[in-house]
Motif scaffolding. Structure first.
Motif: not given
Length: 634
Positions: A73-76, A115-125, A134-141, A143-144
């Motif tokens: 989803y983040m990649f698309l 690449i960052a989204m793949i290797v970094c953590d992504i959290d959601y709740k 909710y998506l948050y974490g280094p990967s989401v940041n 992407a933004y």
């Protein structure tokens, strides 16, 4: 709430998809990019729905699946941002010199972020109260940040190159980017899932303003319209392949009101369109009126189609049990190298110019669109501009060639001949600019300028008192078929208080061929007013003696070729003497042009030629020099 919002977006996207697949489309770059954006936005929205369902229903039971779906989803979402940059700049490839490098930078930004989204953590709740993921974490940041860079780049491009872009594309792009920024801010700070829905609305906006297939179709026939042809030509110009076109042009003035309106016209249009669609062309375009263009990528198919078109239009067409003949002129274009034109607009302008020229001729033509063709049309455009400037800046001059009366042994008339004076003082001969003026229609205004100047010269210099009974002024075939010609010229004579008996208008056989009905109407009106007519250039073209009988003319002018034939061969002498006798028998006077020696003058006087014109007496000269000539002779 999350699922309901996303389902609304999916419904919009599916509706657009349905509308797209149900209509024919031009295969061009912007539409390909739009299709990809549509698929990606739809896919990302579906992924968002899946995330919500997995977190709400499965309660983290399938962690790996959730990870894959979330990162997809983040990649698309990020990929759509990159595609938006390509879409915005699709028509700026010849404006932005380093567009390829900029797209590579955008691609690099997306790759690094991915690449960052793949290797970094992504959290959601999942928020049970609002049904929101909710998506948050280094990967989401990351992407933004990447999305922000791409959107900002789009806005900079839109503002920097606004003047080079289609207004609708610029407006759609700016609104699209604004919607994304607002939705991203709302989603990031207020945790309201707006990005995907904003993406769906953006796609809907692009579809309505730019990508709706129906806007590129002719409503009556379903064929492509002129706007789609321009898009296709633009795409072809970028690819620079070899391709060919047939434009089947018609002159609508040949049809009656019954044939060009109502039920019969619609049936005819449908039947003709169906026939063209059967010819295996890549694109069939319906122009305004009854003209069509067929575009082929295979030249053999084009040649085969051309033969079929000529054969079919030689037969009658059945429309509502009424059989009709349709006269057409297939104009064939071969494009071995599109790069000889500066852009697709220039290609279409040249095509239209050639079609208009072809409609004025009696046969179909083939145009090979190459550098030679471009040079010829460019030269014509230069000459057209020169004519316009000369008219505006009053650099059109009238020269006069005296006409000698064999009866009175004096100059009794003169032919008014147009010249253009360049800014450097050089004279341009009519053989250079008259053909271009006739093709472009500038001859109408140029002719009025010459007529007015000749009338003023006649009046201001009291030529009648100097022995000049009338001036001969040329009319081109283009002027003769203008219904307002007679009234315009009468208006000029009345304004200047010119005796119409002092004016003789010269027409050619080609004028009679163009539209005899309008020509006769103009002639009769002017003759009724007091003007007389000459038939110029007799001896060229068809040299049809019937014109002397059918047209109300008082003088026939033998051209140089016919005059010379009298001196060059016994056969030519016999033909000319027989022609003179027939013309004299109906009471018409004769002028022989091209006389250059005293011997020619003496021989022509013996066969009862009334007037002599040629270099023996004088070449065409300026008004002041002409006044000196008649002062000496008369």
């Amino acid at each position: 709430m999350n699922i309901q919002i996303q389902l609304c977006g999916v419904a919009l996207l599916l509706l657009i998809t349905l509308l797209l697949v149900s209509q024919r489309r031009i295969d061009i770059s912007s539409q390909k990019v739009f299709n990809t954006i549509l698929v990606c936005v739809l896919s990302s929205t579906v992924c968002n729905i899946l995330m919500t369902m997995m977190l709400k229903v499965w309660k983290f039971q399938y962690i790996i699946v959730e990870e894959v779906v979330t990162r997809t989803y983040m990649f698309l979402t990020l990929f759509v941002c990159a595609l938006s940059f390509i879409y915005v700049t699709v028509e700026l490839e010849y404006v932005i010199a380093n567009i390829v490098q900029l797209r590579k930078v955008a691609t690099a930004v997306m790759v690094v972020a991915t690449i960052a989204m793949i290797v970094c953590d992504i959290d959601y709740k999942f928020d049970d109260q609002f049904g929101v993921v909710y998506l948050y974490g280094p990967s989401v940041n990351m992407a933004y940040m990447a999305a922000a860079v791409l959107v900002l780049a789009n806005i900079i491009i839109l503002m920097r190159y606004r003047s080079y872009m289609d207004k609708r594309r610029w407006e759609a792009g700016l609104i699209w980017m604004t919607m994304w920024i607002c939705s991203a801010v709302i989603q990031y700070f207020r945790h309201v899932p707006m990005i995907d829905y904003a993406g769906a609305l953006g796609v809907c906006l692009l579809f309505i303003k730019l990508e709706n297939p129906e806007s590129y179709l002719d409503r009556e026939t379903g064929l492509f319209n002129e706007q789609s042809m321009r898009l296709f030509m633009k795409a072809q110009y970028k690819k620079n392949p070899k391709f060919s076109m047939i434009t089947v042009a018609t002159n609508e003035s040949m049809y009656s009101a019954e044939e060009t309106s109502g039920r019969k016209a619609l049936l005819m249009a449908m039947k003709i369109s169906e026939f063209f669609e059967s010819l295996d062309a890549k694109v069939v375009v319906k122009h305004t009126g009854w003209s069509h263009t067929l575009i082929f990528e295979d030249i053999d198919k084009m040649k085969s189609a051309s033969l079929k078109i000529q054969k079919r239009f030689s037969e009658k067409w059945d429309a509502d049990k009424k059989f009709t003949d349709i006269q057409v002129k297939p104009t064939i274009f071969e494009f071995p190298d599109c790069s000889v034109a500066e852009n697709e607009t220039e290609m279409i302008e040249y095509q239209n110019t050639f079609i208009n020229e072809n409609l004025k001729t009696s046969a179909s033509k083939v145009l090979v669109f190459d550098s030679t063709c471009i040079d010829r049309i460019s030269e014509n455009n230069r000459i057209s501009a020169m004519i316009v400037d000369a008219i505006r800046e009053d650099r059109v001059e009238v020269f006069y060639q005296p006409i000698y009366s064999t009866e009175h042994k004096l100059y009794t008339s003169a032919e008014a001949l147009v010249r253009i004076r360049e800014k450097d003082g050089k004279l341009i001969m009519p053989g250079v600019f008259i053909p271009v003026a006739e093709k472009t229609g500038l001859i109408i205004e140029l002719g009025k300028v010459v007529f007015r100047k000749a009338c003023i010269f006649l009046k201001e210099n009291n030529l009648i008192e100097k022995g000049i009974k009338y001036l001969e002024i040329n009319l081109s075939a283009v002027q003769c078929v203008k219904e307002e010609l007679a009234e315009q010229y009468i208006g000029i004579m009345e304004e200047l208080k010119i005796d119409p008996k002092t004016i003789n208008l010269e027409i050619t056989e080609s004028a009679a061929l163009s539209s005899k009905e309008i020509l006769l109407k103009n002639m009769n009106r002017l003759i009724e007013y007091g003007v007389e007519f000459s038939l110029d250039d007799f001896g060229t073209g068809y040299s049809n003696l019937n014109y002397i009988l059918e047209l109300p003319i008082s003088i026939v002018k033998f051209d140089r070729q016919m005059t010379n034939s009298y001196f060059e061969s016994e056969k030519g002498k016999l033909i000319m003497e027989a022609t003179i006798n027939m013309i004299k028998a109906v009471g018409t006077k004769i002028v022989s042009e091209g006389v250059e020696t005293k011997n020619q003058l003496d021989l022509l006087e013996k066969v009862s030629i009334d007037y002599i014109q040629g270099y023996y007496f004088s070449k065409p000269v300026s008004g002041s020099d002409f006044l000196e000539l008649i002062k000496e002779k008369n």
